[in-house]
Design a protein around this motif. Structure first.
Motif, PDB file in Angstrom:
ATOM      1  N   SER A  90       0.816  -1.213   0.000  1.00 20.14           N
ATOM      2  CA  SER A  90       0.000   0.000   0.000  1.00 20.14           C
ATOM      3  C   SER A  90       0.852   1.265   0.000  1.00 20.14           C
ATOM      4  CB  SER A  90      -0.901   0.012   1.235  1.00 20.14           C
ATOM      5  OG  SER A  90      -1.662   1.184   1.284  1.00 20.14           O
ATOM      6  N   GLU A  91       0.419   2.258  -0.762  1.00 18.15           N
ATOM      7  CA  GLU A  91       1.071   3.563  -0.721  1.00 18.15           C
ATOM      8  C   GLU A  91       0.617   4.360   0.500  1.00 18.15           C
ATOM      9  OE1 GLU A  91       0.978   5.819  -4.330  1.00 18.15           O
ATOM     10  OE2 GLU A  91       1.263   4.021  -5.541  1.00 18.15           O
ATOM     11  N   LEU A  92      -0.574   4.075   0.989  1.00 12.68           N
ATOM     12  CA  LEU A  92      -1.132   4.739   2.160  1.00 12.68           C
ATOM     13  C   LEU A  92      -0.975   3.822   3.367  1.00 12.68           C
ATOM     14  CD1 LEU A  92      -2.792   7.186   3.198  1.00 12.68           C
ATOM     15  CD2 LEU A  92      -4.844   5.901   2.625  1.00 12.68           C
ATOM     16  N   ARG A  93      -0.513   4.379   4.486  1.00 13.74           N
ATOM     17  CA  ARG A  93      -0.347   3.586   5.703  1.00 13.74           C
ATOM     18  C   ARG A  93      -1.619   3.627   6.528  1.00 13.74           C
ATOM     19  NH1 ARG A  93       4.220   5.778   9.042  1.00 13.74           N
ATOM     20  NH2 ARG A  93       3.077   7.652   8.625  1.00 13.74           N
ATOM     21  N   HIS A  94      -1.874   2.516   7.250  1.00 13.45           N
ATOM     22  CA  HIS A  94      -3.048   2.404   8.117  1.00 13.45           C
ATOM     23  C   HIS A  94      -2.630   1.836   9.463  1.00 13.45           C
ATOM     24  CE1 HIS A  94      -4.566   1.974   3.982  1.00 13.45           C
ATOM     25  NE2 HIS A  94      -5.617   2.644   4.422  1.00 13.45           N
ATOM     26  N   GLU A  95      -3.190   2.401  10.518  1.00 13.90           N
ATOM     27  CA  GLU A  95      -3.070   1.755  11.814  1.00 13.90           C
ATOM     28  C   GLU A  95      -4.230   0.777  11.927  1.00 13.90           C
ATOM     29  OE1 GLU A  95      -2.455   4.966  14.673  1.00 13.90           O
ATOM     30  OE2 GLU A  95      -0.303   4.762  14.305  1.00 13.90           O
ATOM     31  N   TYR A  96      -4.067  -0.227  12.786  1.00 14.67           N
ATOM     32  CA  TYR A  96      -5.014  -1.342  12.865  1.00 14.67           C
ATOM     33  C   TYR A  96      -5.403  -1.527  14.320  1.00 14.67           C
ATOM     34  CZ  TYR A  96      -6.383  -6.359  12.629  1.00 14.67           C
ATOM     35  OH  TYR A  96      -7.029  -7.560  12.705  1.00 14.67           O
ATOM     36  N   ILE A  97      -6.697  -1.492  14.583  1.00 16.14           N
ATOM     37  CA  ILE A  97      -7.188  -1.721  15.940  1.00 16.14           C
ATOM     38  C   ILE A  97      -8.325  -2.726  15.866  1.00 16.14           C
ATOM     39  CG2 ILE A  97      -8.201  -0.687  18.014  1.00 16.14           C
ATOM     40  CD1 ILE A  97      -6.863   1.957  17.171  1.00 16.14           C
TER      41      ILE A  97
END
Length: 189
Positions: free
Chosen positions: A22-29
């Protein structure tokens, strides 16, 4: 900072696979994704200054220093959580996953208007559950101020605006002048 993605719960495996390309980062909860936004010039300079100051001090210690792109993985109350701290330092030889760390001894978050509440509360409470964590730093990008939380002080904050902060994890000091190098020049423009 966050824009929740409307999607069904993802497994940890699907999340990690998706982040890899992914070019966009995501945090995961706990199966939910939260998109990360860009950073200001001050934010970038502070992180760069920290890396430049710490990197020579950790050579030969078996530590690894990461800025912005390495996740920290937590497991709290049966929930998997992945955050992207602005900077993390891990000195544990058995903490070498390719895309995340689980045993950092230092975590740094550079505060912004959109992240400060989360960094001070949610992330503080989450990060302090890590037995390996010794130092948690919150660095202001709008004024010369660092909140240093240390396990050895029962996570009580020490607020520094001058001098040197001493990292328990490494037993070294880091001058605030180094952290804020070139920041005053930006504020004057």
């Amino acid at each position: 900072m966050y824009a929740q993605q409307d999607s069904p719960r993802l497994s940890v495996e699907a999340y990690l696979a998706g982040e890899e390309g992914s070019e966009l980062r995501h945090e995961y909860i706990d199966g939910q994704l939260y998109a990360m936004t860009g950073a200001s010039d001050r934010h970038g300079l502070i992180v760069s200054n920290l890396v430049a100051g710490l990197r020579p001090l950790i050579r030969g210690r078996g530590c690894q220093l990461f800025a912005n792109d390495m996740k920290v993985r937590l497991r709290i109350a049966g929930q998997d959580i992945f955050y992207y701290p602005d900077l993390l330092l891990s000195c544990a030889a058995d903490d070498r996953e390719a895309y995340f760390r689980t045993k950092p001894c230092v975590i740094v978050e550079v505060l912004s208007e959109s992240t400060e509440r989360i960094d001070r509360r949610e992330k503080f409470l989450a990060y302090t559950t890590l037995p390996s964590l010794q130092d948690y730093l919150l660095v202001s990008q709008t004024r010369r101020e660092v909140w240093h939380y240390r396990r050895s002080q029962d996570w009580a904050a020490e607020v520094l605006s001058d001098g040197e902060l001493r990292l328990d994890c490494l037993g070294i000091g880091l001058p605030l002048d180094l952290i804020y190098e070139e920041i005053e020049a930006l504020q004057a423009t």
